[in-house]
Design a protein around this motif. Structure first.
Motif, mmCIF file in Angstrom:
data_model
loop_
_atom_site.group_PDB
_atom_site.id
_atom_site.type_symbol
_atom_site.label_atom_id
_atom_site.label_comp_id
_atom_site.label_asym_id
_atom_site.label_seq_id
_atom_site.Cartn_x
_atom_site.Cartn_y
_atom_site.Cartn_z
ATOM 1 N N MET A 182 0.859 -1.269 0.249
ATOM 2 C CA MET A 182 -0.061 -0.420 -0.188
ATOM 3 C C MET A 182 1.017 1.155 -0.259
ATOM 4 O O MET A 182 0.954 2.044 0.879
ATOM 5 N N ILE A 183 0.967 1.730 -1.275
ATOM 6 C CA ILE A 183 2.730 2.691 -1.591
ATOM 7 C C ILE A 183 1.772 3.522 -2.541
ATOM 8 O O ILE A 183 2.485 4.462 -2.615
ATOM 9 N N GLY A 184 0.120 3.211 -2.392
ATOM 10 C CA GLY A 184 -0.379 4.720 -3.414
ATOM 11 C C GLY A 184 -0.960 5.651 -3.060
ATOM 12 O O GLY A 184 -1.594 6.094 -4.194
ATOM 13 N N THR A 185 -1.077 6.016 -1.595
ATOM 14 C CA THR A 185 -1.967 6.998 -1.468
ATOM 15 C C THR A 185 -1.152 7.609 -0.597
ATOM 16 O O THR A 185 0.660 7.164 -0.953
ATOM 17 N N GLU A 186 -0.633 9.144 -0.521
ATOM 18 C CA GLU A 186 0.190 9.765 0.224
ATOM 19 C C GLU A 186 0.213 9.441 1.470
ATOM 20 O O GLU A 186 -0.637 9.122 2.556
ATOM 21 N N SER A 187 1.167 9.601 2.386
ATOM 22 C CA SER A 187 1.283 9.308 3.977
ATOM 23 C C SER A 187 0.896 10.684 4.841
ATOM 24 O O SER A 187 0.904 11.310 4.353
ATOM 25 N N LYS A 188 1.216 9.754 6.257
ATOM 26 C CA LYS A 188 0.250 11.148 6.606
ATOM 27 C C LYS A 188 1.089 13.064 6.848
ATOM 28 O O LYS A 188 0.448 13.516 7.143
ATOM 29 N N TRP A 189 2.011 12.448 6.453
ATOM 30 C CA TRP A 189 3.099 13.322 5.893
ATOM 31 C C TRP A 189 3.606 13.889 4.958
ATOM 32 O O TRP A 189 4.208 14.850 4.848
ATOM 33 N N GLY A 190 2.589 13.680 3.407
ATOM 34 C CA GLY A 190 2.372 13.839 2.966
ATOM 35 C C GLY A 190 2.912 13.272 1.511
ATOM 36 O O GLY A 190 3.530 12.182 1.860
ATOM 37 N N LYS A 191 3.721 14.079 0.311
ATOM 38 C CA LYS A 191 4.700 12.846 -1.010
ATOM 39 C C LYS A 191 6.284 13.319 0.090
ATOM 40 O O LYS A 191 6.078 13.499 0.869
ATOM 41 N N ASN A 192 7.113 11.426 -0.666
ATOM 42 C CA ASN A 192 7.669 12.241 -0.911
ATOM 43 C C ASN A 192 7.995 11.420 0.477
ATOM 44 O O ASN A 192 9.581 12.153 1.417
ATOM 45 N N SER A 193 7.452 10.430 1.153
ATOM 46 C CA SER A 193 8.021 10.313 2.344
ATOM 47 C C SER A 193 7.098 8.660 2.541
ATOM 48 O O SER A 193 5.165 8.357 2.091
ATOM 49 N N ALA A 194 7.655 7.813 3.513
ATOM 50 C CA ALA A 194 6.942 6.399 3.464
ATOM 51 C C ALA A 194 6.909 5.973 5.549
ATOM 52 O O ALA A 194 7.889 6.976 5.123
ATOM 53 N N TYR A 195 6.714 4.892 5.331
ATOM 54 C CA TYR A 195 6.821 4.471 6.516
ATOM 55 C C TYR A 195 6.772 3.001 6.602
ATOM 56 O O TYR A 195 7.434 2.381 5.753
ATOM 57 N N ILE A 196 8.073 2.621 7.775
ATOM 58 C CA ILE A 196 9.159 1.237 8.103
ATOM 59 C C ILE A 196 8.284 0.318 9.329
ATOM 60 O O ILE A 196 8.572 1.308 10.411
ATOM 61 N N THR A 197 7.464 -0.584 8.897
ATOM 62 C CA THR A 197 7.045 -1.170 9.993
ATOM 63 C C THR A 197 8.208 -1.480 10.966
ATOM 64 O O THR A 197 9.011 -2.327 10.753
#
Ligand SMILES: [Zn+2]
Length: 304
Positions: A182-197
């Protein structure tokens, strides 16, 4: 009891005959689980029944008829052998299954005009990432470690594809696993970011972030620890064997309107942002692919 999803999964995948009484306060999860009875991985061995809305067991008479049809399902795997460290594996993975088709008979949530659970974000997005990364690293043609690209089947019904996969190789040979969900929407920080579990379970996240120094992309630690995402996706099986295996995601677990609905459609994906995420995963993994960095192992005694 506040972690109903995890408990539910534990009972649902149990090999015993079970009758579970579920407190009425959990009735809101009913739409999410109504499809599950038709998607059992090991049918015919035991019966697990959940009764919603009752807090007391007085007398129950349960009569069930099962219609069982078996299907053989496959993971899809591609391998780029390492130039100098062929016995050290780096895995990129996603899952290609989703929830199927809803129907009135199943009780699965659907609308009169749409009953197809496309799963564009969950997890065609991750599957796309795996395919793009395979293309990229094949073209680079300089991977010192072996790269395994895989898309798993049967994630949604309990991670069966990943479980089978993890039994086909020696976990100590797996240096790192990038599971992409699930990387198809913006993260809670907006664009150009993702989180690592499970960010703190190994130093892999720090390695990735160091490799992104000078870019405008940031990997954050999972902001939804109460959701236990580290244990819920296909990274979990290998992580439990000590492998630095993490899931990369942007899904806003507290506010992702299309999550597990028929509206998880291609049109809802931010393809430009997704492209940046996939590029950043490639860049961030470079020192692991080249053999320069080796993430610390997951301490399995600290896992749940
Ligand atoms: Zn998923």
């Amino acid at each position: 009891a506040d972690n109903i999803g995890k408990k539910f999964n534990e009972y649902y995948t149990s090999e015993k005959n079970l009758l579970g009484l579920v407190d009425p306060s959990f009735n809101n999860i009913l739409p999410n689980i109504q499809h599950i009875d038709l998607l059992t991985a090991n049918p015919g061995n035991n019966i697990v029944t959940f009764v919603f809305g009752t807090t007391e067991a007085i007398t129950f008479s349960v009569e069930l008829t099962n219609l069982i049809s078996k299907k053989t399902l496959n993971n899809v795997v591609g391998v780029l052998p390492g130039k100098t460290k062929p016995n050290e594996f780096v895995i990129f993975s996603g899952h290609y299954d989703h929830l199927g088709v809803g129907s009135p008979e199943e009780g699965a949530k659907h609308t009169s005009t749409d009953s197809i659970y496309n799963g564009a974000n969950d997890d065609a997005a991750g599957t796309t990432a795996v395919i793009m990364l395979a293309k990229y690293f094949k073209k680079q043609n300089n991977n010192e470690r072996t790269i395994i690209f895989t898309t798993f089947v049967a994630e949604e019904i309990g991670g069966y594809g990943a479980k089978y996969f993890s039994q086909q190789l020696a976990p100590e040979k797996v240096i790192a696993m990038f599971n992409i969900e699930m990387i198809g929407t913006e993260s809670k920080w907006g664009k150009n970011s993702a989180y690592i579990t499970g960010y703190d379970k190994s130093n892999m996240g720090q390695i990735l972030q160091t490799n992104l120094t000078g870019t405008n992309f940031t990997f954050y630690s999972d902001p939804y620890p109460e959701q236990q995402l580290f244990y819920r996706s296909d990274n979990a099986t290998l992580a439990k064997l000590g492998v630095p295996a993490h899931t990369i995601s942007t899904s806003k677990m507290d506010n992702e309107p299309t999550y597990h609905t028929v509206d998880d459609e291609f049109e809802t994906l931010d393809i430009d942002n997704m492209t940046q995420i996939i590029k950043s995963i490639a860049v961030s993994s470079s020192s692991i692919i080249s053999g320069k960095d080796t993430p610390t192992r997951v301490n399995t005694t600290e896992l749940k």
